[in-house]
Design a protein around this motif. Sequence first.
Motif, short mmCIF file in Angstrom:
data_model
loop_
_atom_site.label_atom_id
_atom_site.label_comp_id
_atom_site.label_asym_id
_atom_site.label_seq_id
_atom_site.Cartn_x
_atom_site.Cartn_y
_atom_site.Cartn_z
N ASP A 78 0.88 -1.16 0.00
CA ASP A 78 0.00 0.00 0.00
C ASP A 78 0.93 1.22 0.00
OD1 ASP A 78 -2.74 0.70 -0.05
OD2 ASP A 78 -2.77 1.16 2.10
N ILE A 79 0.68 2.13 -0.93
CA ILE A 79 1.63 3.23 -1.12
C ILE A 79 1.09 4.56 -0.60
CG2 ILE A 79 2.99 4.50 -2.84
CD1 ILE A 79 3.33 1.85 -4.33
N HIS A 80 1.87 5.20 0.27
CA HIS A 80 1.47 6.41 0.98
C HIS A 80 2.56 7.47 0.95
CE1 HIS A 80 -2.03 4.72 3.30
NE2 HIS A 80 -1.47 3.62 2.84
N LEU A 81 2.19 8.67 1.45
CA LEU A 81 3.17 9.69 1.80
C LEU A 81 3.00 9.93 3.28
CD1 LEU A 81 2.57 10.26 -1.37
CD2 LEU A 81 3.77 12.38 -0.91
N ASN A 82 4.08 10.22 3.96
CA ASN A 82 4.08 10.40 5.40
C ASN A 82 3.75 11.86 5.75
OD1 ASN A 82 4.48 9.46 8.01
ND2 ASN A 82 6.50 8.61 7.56
N ALA A 83 3.44 12.09 7.01
CA ALA A 83 3.22 13.46 7.50
C ALA A 83 3.47 13.47 9.00
CB ALA A 83 1.79 13.90 7.20
N GLY A 84 3.66 14.66 9.53
CA GLY A 84 3.81 14.75 10.97
C GLY A 84 5.15 15.34 11.38
N GLY A 85 5.85 15.92 10.43
CA GLY A 85 7.05 16.68 10.78
C GLY A 85 8.36 15.93 10.75
N GLY A 86 8.49 14.94 9.89
CA GLY A 86 9.78 14.27 9.74
C GLY A 86 10.31 14.46 8.33
#
Length: 187
Positions: A78-86
């Motif tokens: 499953d392909i995503h983009l991350n988030a949350g300040g890294g």
Amino acid sequence: MDKKKIVLCVGHGTNSWGRYDPGAVSKDGKYHEHRLAKKITKYAAEYLGCELINTDGTLCLKGRIKAVNAGGYDFAADIHLNAGGGTGTEVYYFHGSPTGKRAADEICREISASLGVKNRGAKVRLNSSGKDYFGFIRQTVPCAVLIETVFIDCDSDLNKIKTEEGCKKCGEAIGRALEKALVNYGK
Ligand SMILES: [Zn+2]
């Protein structure tokens, strides 16, 4: 060796109430995780010549899991983009799966090298019951990974993948990694 049957899924698109789910959004609101993931996934699948799920964005997580389990696949991502300040790339795999770890390691290495982003490494995330945290990893029958390509809320990461060319680079990095870790492994 038999050819492994791989399927790639686009993360997000529709939530469990049937509404549009963009996933995470860039700081300026212009870029949606689902839309970028869709391009990256398309290029990865073209490279591998494998099947795709949720390219039209109509499947919620439950629907994606159902489609994976109905397809008789050996491996799913499953392909995503991350988030949350890294910043950088990381890939989650089913705990205790050597194939999952090998694929996750290879994907992190290829994305990190080809985009020039930090390699955060292959990871396992468990819930309070000691099961895999992500439904896509916990509830799917084939060996599954969840790819957090780069951070959409980090401008230097976003710059690497916001163009068509960047999505292609990222998708092909995933394709090369899975080719090495699954298709040509042991040859
Ligand atoms: Zn996501």
